[in-house]
Scaffold this motif. Sequence first.
Motif, mmCIF file in Angstrom:
data_model
loop_
_atom_site.group_PDB
_atom_site.id
_atom_site.type_symbol
_atom_site.label_atom_id
_atom_site.label_comp_id
_atom_site.label_asym_id
_atom_site.label_seq_id
_atom_site.Cartn_x
_atom_site.Cartn_y
_atom_site.Cartn_z
ATOM 1 N N HIS A 36 8.204 -0.664 11.328
ATOM 2 C CA HIS A 36 7.289 0.429 11.645
ATOM 3 C C HIS A 36 6.097 0.266 11.136
ATOM 4 C CE1 HIS A 36 6.272 4.691 10.874
ATOM 5 N NE2 HIS A 36 7.546 5.080 11.791
ATOM 6 N N PRO A 37 5.046 0.640 11.956
ATOM 7 C CA PRO A 37 3.808 0.452 11.354
ATOM 8 C C PRO A 37 3.218 0.904 10.292
ATOM 9 C CG PRO A 37 4.083 1.783 13.374
ATOM 10 C CD PRO A 37 5.142 1.590 13.153
ATOM 11 N N ASP A 38 3.934 2.084 9.514
ATOM 12 C CA ASP A 38 3.362 2.473 8.470
ATOM 13 C C ASP A 38 4.091 1.900 7.095
ATOM 14 O OD1 ASP A 38 1.917 4.576 9.783
ATOM 15 O OD2 ASP A 38 3.152 5.939 9.896
ATOM 16 N N CYS A 39 5.145 1.169 7.438
ATOM 17 C CA CYS A 39 5.860 0.250 6.507
ATOM 18 C C CYS A 39 5.214 -0.816 5.926
ATOM 19 C CB CYS A 39 7.377 0.285 6.833
ATOM 20 S SG CYS A 39 8.532 0.386 5.299
ATOM 21 N N GLY A 40 4.503 -0.710 4.656
ATOM 22 C CA GLY A 40 3.787 -1.840 4.291
ATOM 23 C C GLY A 40 3.955 -2.180 2.860
ATOM 24 N N GLY A 41 2.957 -2.966 2.225
ATOM 25 C CA GLY A 41 2.919 -3.380 1.037
ATOM 26 C C GLY A 41 2.779 -2.290 0.051
ATOM 27 N N SER A 42 1.960 -1.116 0.164
ATOM 28 C CA SER A 42 2.044 -0.193 -0.767
ATOM 29 C C SER A 42 3.466 0.761 -0.896
ATOM 30 C CB SER A 42 0.730 0.870 -0.451
ATOM 31 O OG SER A 42 0.966 1.323 0.727
ATOM 32 N N LEU A 68 3.494 6.009 -11.820
ATOM 33 C CA LEU A 68 3.141 5.166 -10.592
ATOM 34 C C LEU A 68 1.931 4.534 -10.380
ATOM 35 C CD1 LEU A 68 5.152 7.587 -8.379
ATOM 36 C CD2 LEU A 68 5.680 5.099 -8.615
ATOM 37 N N VAL A 69 0.789 5.338 -10.746
ATOM 38 C CA VAL A 69 -0.576 4.682 -10.671
ATOM 39 C C VAL A 69 -0.635 3.444 -11.504
ATOM 40 C CG1 VAL A 69 -2.894 5.100 -11.235
ATOM 41 C CG2 VAL A 69 -1.643 6.790 -9.939
ATOM 42 N N GLY A 70 -0.215 3.435 -12.872
ATOM 43 C CA GLY A 70 -0.281 2.404 -14.030
ATOM 44 C C GLY A 70 0.563 1.212 -13.736
ATOM 45 N N GLY A 73 -0.918 0.048 -9.526
ATOM 46 C CA GLY A 73 -2.046 -0.094 -9.315
ATOM 47 C C GLY A 73 -2.804 0.458 -8.147
ATOM 48 N N LEU A 74 -2.029 1.470 -7.572
ATOM 49 C CA LEU A 74 -2.339 2.070 -6.312
ATOM 50 C C LEU A 74 -2.958 3.574 -6.722
ATOM 51 C CD1 LEU A 74 0.694 1.665 -4.126
ATOM 52 C CD2 LEU A 74 -1.276 0.273 -4.216
ATOM 53 N N SER A 75 -3.948 4.001 -5.996
ATOM 54 C CA SER A 75 -4.463 5.359 -6.166
ATOM 55 C C SER A 75 -3.198 6.387 -5.834
ATOM 56 C CB SER A 75 -5.506 5.550 -5.229
ATOM 57 O OG SER A 75 -5.078 5.803 -3.870
ATOM 58 N N GLU A 76 -3.709 7.637 -6.399
ATOM 59 C CA GLU A 76 -2.661 8.583 -6.146
ATOM 60 C C GLU A 76 -2.586 8.968 -4.820
ATOM 61 O OE1 GLU A 76 -3.386 12.281 -8.648
ATOM 62 O OE2 GLU A 76 -3.836 10.972 -10.397
#
Length: 150
Positions: A36-42, A68-70, A73-76
């Motif tokens: 699925h194109p939306d399924c990746g690393g994040s 989750l942010v901590g 390392g991803l943004s909200e």
Amino acid sequence: MSVPQDHQNTTAAPRSSSYYASLKLSIAETINADPHPDCGGSEMKVFMDYARFMGSQNPHPFRTMSALVGSTGLSETTITKARNVLVSLGYMIERGMSEGVKKYELSNPPNAVARSKKSATARSREFQSRKTAKTKMRKEMKAAKADPLP
């Protein structure tokens, strides 16, 4: 009179930690292979953070946005999008609230497994096709060397 499964008062024994470890690994492998194109690393980072807190004592993990942010390392915004993708693809199912935070059941939906198997089959066919083309090209080059032009 039969009582529906979800309304029965069952006292099933909690599942073992090896069951949850196996389930987490199975879902992670499916997500990783999902074409699925939306399924990746994040999405994988968000899933793995929830998975770390799933076990026999807590089969429906919950994580605060700050946690989750901590830990990822991803943004909200990225976390919210990734979680929405995981929910829409069936990897996470909302299961109520705990301490004001949504709880999720981590799942390996059949359609995702089918997508990843189909993708693996397609990759295998593509690999075989390239391998056949290389073999054919080598034979043609070998034949051209053996039979020089006049």
